[in-house]
Scaffold this motif. Structure first.
Motif, PDB file in Angstrom:
ATOM      1  N   THR A 277      51.316 -32.894 -17.097  1.00  0.00           N
ATOM      2  CA  THR A 277      52.244 -31.767 -17.260  1.00  0.00           C
ATOM      3  C   THR A 277      52.005 -30.663 -16.248  1.00  0.00           C
ATOM      4  OG1 THR A 277      52.251 -32.206 -19.647  1.00  0.00           O
ATOM      5  CG2 THR A 277      53.146 -30.089 -18.931  1.00  0.00           C
ATOM      6  N   PHE A 278      50.745 -30.485 -15.839  1.00  0.00           N
ATOM      7  CA  PHE A 278      50.391 -29.357 -14.986  1.00  0.00           C
ATOM      8  C   PHE A 278      49.761 -29.843 -13.681  1.00  0.00           C
ATOM      9  CE2 PHE A 278      49.648 -28.124 -19.469  1.00  0.00           C
ATOM     10  CZ  PHE A 278      50.668 -27.180 -19.602  1.00  0.00           C
ATOM     11  N   ASP A 279      49.847 -29.003 -12.648  1.00  0.00           N
ATOM     12  CA  ASP A 279      49.110 -29.186 -11.397  1.00  0.00           C
ATOM     13  C   ASP A 279      48.002 -28.144 -11.355  1.00  0.00           C
ATOM     14  OD1 ASP A 279      50.531 -31.323 -10.394  1.00  0.00           O
ATOM     15  OD2 ASP A 279      52.049 -30.067  -9.471  1.00  0.00           O
ATOM     16  N   PHE A 280      46.831 -28.506 -10.801  1.00  0.00           N
ATOM     17  CA  PHE A 280      45.657 -27.645 -10.823  1.00  0.00           C
ATOM     18  C   PHE A 280      45.180 -27.317  -9.419  1.00  0.00           C
ATOM     19  CE2 PHE A 280      45.714 -29.659 -14.924  1.00  0.00           C
ATOM     20  CZ  PHE A 280      45.221 -28.702 -15.801  1.00  0.00           C
ATOM     21  N   SER A 281      44.669 -26.105  -9.254  1.00  0.00           N
ATOM     22  CA  SER A 281      44.002 -25.715  -8.021  1.00  0.00           C
ATOM     23  C   SER A 281      42.584 -26.281  -8.010  1.00  0.00           C
ATOM     24  CB  SER A 281      43.940 -24.188  -7.926  1.00  0.00           C
ATOM     25  OG  SER A 281      42.978 -23.687  -8.843  1.00  0.00           O
ATOM     26  N   PRO A 282      41.882 -26.213  -6.853  1.00  0.00           N
ATOM     27  CA  PRO A 282      40.454 -26.524  -6.891  1.00  0.00           C
ATOM     28  C   PRO A 282      39.755 -25.627  -7.917  1.00  0.00           C
ATOM     29  CG  PRO A 282      41.222 -26.370  -4.632  1.00  0.00           C
ATOM     30  CD  PRO A 282      42.358 -25.911  -5.487  1.00  0.00           C
ATOM     31  N   ALA A 283      38.701 -26.143  -8.532  1.00  0.00           N
ATOM     32  CA  ALA A 283      38.018 -25.394  -9.592  1.00  0.00           C
ATOM     33  C   ALA A 283      37.382 -24.128  -9.042  1.00  0.00           C
ATOM     34  CB  ALA A 283      36.956 -26.278 -10.249  1.00  0.00           C
ATOM     35  N   HIS A 284      37.488 -23.024  -9.791  1.00  0.00           N
ATOM     36  CA  HIS A 284      36.759 -21.812  -9.428  1.00  0.00           C
ATOM     37  C   HIS A 284      35.594 -21.554 -10.382  1.00  0.00           C
ATOM     38  CE1 HIS A 284      38.782 -19.692 -12.709  1.00  0.00           C
ATOM     39  NE2 HIS A 284      39.973 -19.970 -12.195  1.00  0.00           N
TER      40      HIS A 284
ATOM     41  N   LYS B  23      53.984 -28.607 -13.339  1.00  0.00           N
ATOM     42  CA  LYS B  23      54.032 -29.674 -12.345  1.00  0.00           C
ATOM     43  C   LYS B  23      55.257 -29.505 -11.448  1.00  0.00           C
ATOM     44  CE  LYS B  23      52.470 -34.416 -12.166  1.00  0.00           C
ATOM     45  NZ  LYS B  23      51.165 -33.956 -11.720  1.00  0.00           N
ATOM     46  N   GLY B  24      55.029 -29.588 -10.151  1.00  0.00           N
ATOM     47  CA  GLY B  24      56.112 -29.446  -9.177  1.00  0.00           C
ATOM     48  C   GLY B  24      56.141 -28.099  -8.486  1.00  0.00           C
ATOM     49  N   ASN B  25      55.385 -27.109  -8.991  1.00  0.00           N
ATOM     50  CA  ASN B  25      55.376 -25.771  -8.369  1.00  0.00           C
ATOM     51  C   ASN B  25      54.294 -25.705  -7.292  1.00  0.00           C
ATOM     52  OD1 ASN B  25      55.877 -23.125  -7.785  1.00  0.00           O
ATOM     53  ND2 ASN B  25      55.445 -22.335  -9.830  1.00  0.00           N
ATOM     54  N   GLU B  26      54.459 -26.580  -6.273  1.00  0.00           N
ATOM     55  CA  GLU B  26      53.411 -26.708  -5.244  1.00  0.00           C
ATOM     56  C   GLU B  26      53.245 -25.440  -4.416  1.00  0.00           C
ATOM     57  OE1 GLU B  26      55.892 -28.846  -5.544  1.00  0.00           O
ATOM     58  OE2 GLU B  26      55.093 -30.852  -5.943  1.00  0.00           O
ATOM     59  N   ASP B  27      54.342 -24.717  -4.135  1.00  0.00           N
ATOM     60  CA  ASP B  27      54.264 -23.539  -3.262  1.00  0.00           C
ATOM     61  C   ASP B  27      53.347 -22.476  -3.863  1.00  0.00           C
ATOM     62  OD1 ASP B  27      55.960 -24.757  -1.508  1.00  0.00           O
ATOM     63  OD2 ASP B  27      57.752 -23.706  -2.184  1.00  0.00           O
TER      64      ASP B  27
END
Length: 575
Positions: free
Chosen positions: A120-127, A233-237
Motif C-alpha cells: 500500500t505504501f512506498d518507503f524512504s530509506p530508514a532514518h 504508493k505511486g507518490n514517487e516525487d
C-alpha cells in the motif's frame, strides 16, 4: 526560511483531553482546506505530514501543544535543505494511517517498513531502527518469545506494526488494542492484561514519564525494523524529496546530531543509580580533575578540528559527486560499446561504397551520353551524380563525429586518481569541453565564440578533472542566458609573470546578485532548485581547482552578465 504551520489549542484541562481537542481542531481545519482542492502538490504548496500524538521520543504533542520529537525535528531539517513547506497533523496512529490511505495527508514521517505495508505504501530509506519489546509487570511471569504468549492477554497499539503482525501470524494470544502506546502501558500497569507488545524506546520513555514503575521489558522477540517516511504508493516525487533531503542530512552529519539529541541517551542500558551514587560521591574529586584535564585537552583539539572542518566539508561533497560520476561511467561505458559497434561498421563500409560509386560512375556516364537522362533511386541521374558523392562524404564525416563524441564522453566519465599530475595541452582540454557542451550551446545562443591563445605552455594536472570544471562553467553560462540573442565568449591566455594559464568565460546573461556572489561556491547553494539544480556543481568545481592549486574567480552585474576566470599554475604548484 521554511513556513511551518502547526495548529494548536490550550485549555486548562488534563493533558490527554488537551491533546484530543488539539487534534480535533487539526483535523477540522485540515478538512476545510482539503475542500478547496486535491492533495496534488504544486511547487509552492504545503506538504501535510501526519504523526502519532503520543509516540515519544519519536513524535508527540508536547506540554505547549506543539508537535515535537525526533521525527518532527528531522522533518523540519529536511524541509529546510529541500526548500519545502510543511505542516503537521497529529492524531492517534490509526487515524493518521487511515488519513494517508485516503489521501487526506501526504506522508507519515515515521512508519515501520514491512512486506505487507509495502503493498500500500512506498518507503524512504530508514532514518531510525525500531526494536519491539514485550513488557510485563514486575514479579509476574515473563515471556521472552512469541510462543510464550499463547493463551495470554496481549495489548498492542491499534493498526501499529505489532497489531499488523499478530493479525497476519496467529500466535494463540488473546489480542486487545489501545489507541496509543501510553494507553497500552497504563492498562498493563493497572493489571488489565498479561503483556503489552510495544516499541522499546517509547515504552521506556513513557514508563519513566508516566511513573509506571511496576512494568519492565522482558523480551525482544523481533529483529530490528526499518523506520522511515511513508507515502501512498505511486507518490514517487514527494518520496524522492524526502529521500534526497535525508541523504543530505546524513552526509553532513546533521541527521546524526538530531538522532543523538532525541534517541542516543535512551539507547544506553540503565544503571542502578542508587548503588552507583555512593561510589560516585567518593570519586567525585578525581572525576572533576579528569574532566578539567579533558576540557583543556579538548580545547586544544578543537582548534585543529575547526581548521580541518572546511576542507573536510568540500571533500564530503566531492564524494557525493564521485558516486554520481561512477554511475555515469558505467552507463557511458555500456552505451559507448553499443554505439561504437555500428559506428565502426559505418566507418569500415563507407569507403568501400565510395570506391564502388567511383567505379560505376564511368559506366553510368556512358549510358547517360548514349540514352539520355534516366531515374536512379527515384531521382534523375543528372541530379544524383552530383549529390551522391556529397551524401557519402557527409555520412562518413557524421560517423567519425559520432565516434569522436563517444570517446569524449568516455574520457569525461572516466574516474581517475586526483593525485595524477601529467602534462597536458590546456587548449585541447578546452576544445574537448566545448565539443561536449555543444548541444547546450546550440540550444542557448546564436552568438558563441571561442578563441585559443597560441603557444600556451604545457601544464601539469589531471586533464579529465579540469575538463569537468570547464564543462560546468560553460553550461552555467548557457543557463544564465534569457534568449538566443545573448552571447557567450570564451578564450584562453597566459600570464607569464604569474606563471599561469587562464580561461575566461563571459556571458550576457541574467547576472548574479551581489549578496549571492560570496555564496556561489557553498555546497547546496543554488538559485535553480525548482529547475532541478542541486547546488553541487560549482562547489565540486572549486574543490577540483583548489586541488590543482588554482583560482576560480567571479565578477557579475545583475541583468548584464557574468565573467568567470579559471587560473591554473603551469607547474602545478601554488599560485
Amino acid at each position: 526560511m521554511i513556513e511551518t504551520k502547526v495548529y494548536t489549542a490550550y485549555i486548562p484541562m488534563n493533558l490527554k483531553n488537551r491533546q484530543r481537542l488539539c487534534n480535533f481542531l487539526l483535523i477540522f481545519l485540515t478538512s476545510l482546506s482539503s475542500l478547496a482542492g486535491t492533495r496534488a502538490l504544486s511547487a509552492d504548496q504545503t506538504v501535510l505530514i501526519g504523526g502519532d500524538y503520543n509516540y515519544p521520543p519519536y513524535e508527540f504533542i508536547n506540554h505547549k501543544g506543539q508537535p515535537s520529537g525526533y521525527n518532527v525535528e528531522l522533518t523540519l531539517a529536511i524541509a529546510e535543505v529541500m526548500g519545502m513547506k510543511v505542516a503537521f497533523r497529529f492524531s492517534d496512529w490509526a487515524d493518521v494511517r487511515k488519513a494517508l490511505e485516503v489521501g487526506e495527508i501526504d506522508a507519515l514521517q515515521g512508519m515501520a517498513n514491512s512486506p505487507e505495508r509495502r503493498e500500500t505504501f512506498d518507503f524512504s530509506p530508514a532514518h531510525a531502527i525500531v526494536h519491539q519489546s514485550i513488557f510485563a509487570r514486575r514479579g509476574e511471569p515473563r515471556a521472552a518469545s512469541l510462543t510464550e504468549l499463547r493463551d495470554k492477554d496481549v495489548v498492542v497499539q491499534k493498526n501499529g506494526i505489532m497489531h499488523d503482525y499478530l493479525l497476519q501470524n496467529d500466535v494463540g494470544a488473546r489480542l486487545f488494542t489501545a489507541e496509543t502506546h501510553a494507553d497500552a502501558l497504563r492498562q498493563l500497569a493497572a493489571g488489565k492484561h498479561d503483556f503489552a507488545l510495544v516499541a522499546n524506546l517509547p515504552g521506556l520513555y513513557l514508563g519513566k514519564e508516566l511513573g509506571l514503575s511496576n512494568i519492565l521489558p522482558v523480551g525482544k522477540p523481533f529483529q530490528a525494523q526499518h523506520y522511515g517516511y511513508a507515502v501512498l504508493k505511486g507518490n514517487e516525487d514527494l518520496l524522492a524529496q524526502f529521500s534526497e533531503g535525508l541523504a543530505i542530512l546524513k552526509n553532513t552529519g546533521r541527521q546524526q546530531q538530531i538522532y543523538n539529541t532525541w534517541l542516543g541517551p535512551l539507547q544506553e542500558k540503565g544503571l542502578p543509580w542508587k548503588q552507583w551514587g555512593k561510589w560516585a560521591a567518593s570519586l567525585s574529586a578525581l572525576l572533576l580533575l579528569f574532566l578539567g584535564g579533558s576540557i583543556t585537552w579538548n580545547r586544544m583539539l578543537k582548534r585543529q578540528v575547526d581548521k580541518r572542518t572546511s576542507e573536510l566539508h568540500i571533500q564530503q561533497q566531492q564524494l557525493i559527486q564521485a558516486d554520481k560520476m561512477t554511475s555515469l561511467g558505467i552507463l557511458v561505458s555500456g552505451v559507448a560499446h553499443e554505439i561504437n559497434n555500428p559506428t565502426g561498421l559505418l566507418l569500415l563500409n563507407m569507403p568501400v561504397i565510395q570506391e564502388a560509386w567511383q567505379d560505376c560512375d564511368e559506366v553510368l556516364e556512358q549510358h547517360y551520353a548514349q540514352h539520355g537522362d534516366f531515374l536512379l533511386g527515384g531521382l534523375s541521374y543528372s541530379q544524383m551524380r552530383d549529390e551522391i558523392p556529397a551524401l557519402l562524404k557527409d555520412m562518413h564525416e557524421g560517423a567519425r563525429r559520432i565516434k569522436r563524441i563517444v570517446n569524449d564522453l568516455k574520457d569525461f566519465s572516466r574516474q581517475e586518481n586526483d593525485d595524477i599530475r601529467e602534462p597536458f595541452n590546456f587548449n585541447d582540454v578546452v576544445a574537448t569541453a566545448v565539443r561536449l557542451a555543444e548541444n547546450s550551446i546550440n540550444n542557448s545562443t546564436d552568438h558563441f565564440t571561442v578563441s585559443y591563445s597560441s603557444n600556451l605552455p604545457t601544464i601539469k594536472g589531471n586533464a579529465q578533472r579540469i575538463e569537468q570544471v570547464i564543462i560546468n562553467l560553460i553550461i552555467n553560462a548557457c543557463q544564465a542566458l534569457s534568449d538566443r540573442s545573448k552571447a557567450i565568449n570564451v578564450h584562453t591566455y597566459a600570464l607569464s609573470a604569474e606563471q599561469q594559464v587562464c580561461l575566461e568565460i563571459k556571458d550576457e546573461g541574467c547576472g548574479i546578485e551581489a549578496g549571492n556572489l560570496s555564496r556561489l561556491l557553498d555546497p547546496f547553494f543554488t538559485t535553480r532548485r525548482e529547475q532541478g539544480g542541486t547546488g553541487l556543481g560549482l562547489s565540486v568545481s572549486s574543490g577540483i581547482v583548489l586541488a590543482h592549486n588554482g583560482l576560480l574567480t567571479f565578477e557579475s552585474t545583475p541583468k548584464q552578465g557574468t565573467r568567470v576566470i579559471l587560473a591554473l599554475p603551469i607547474n602545478g604548484d601554488k599560485t
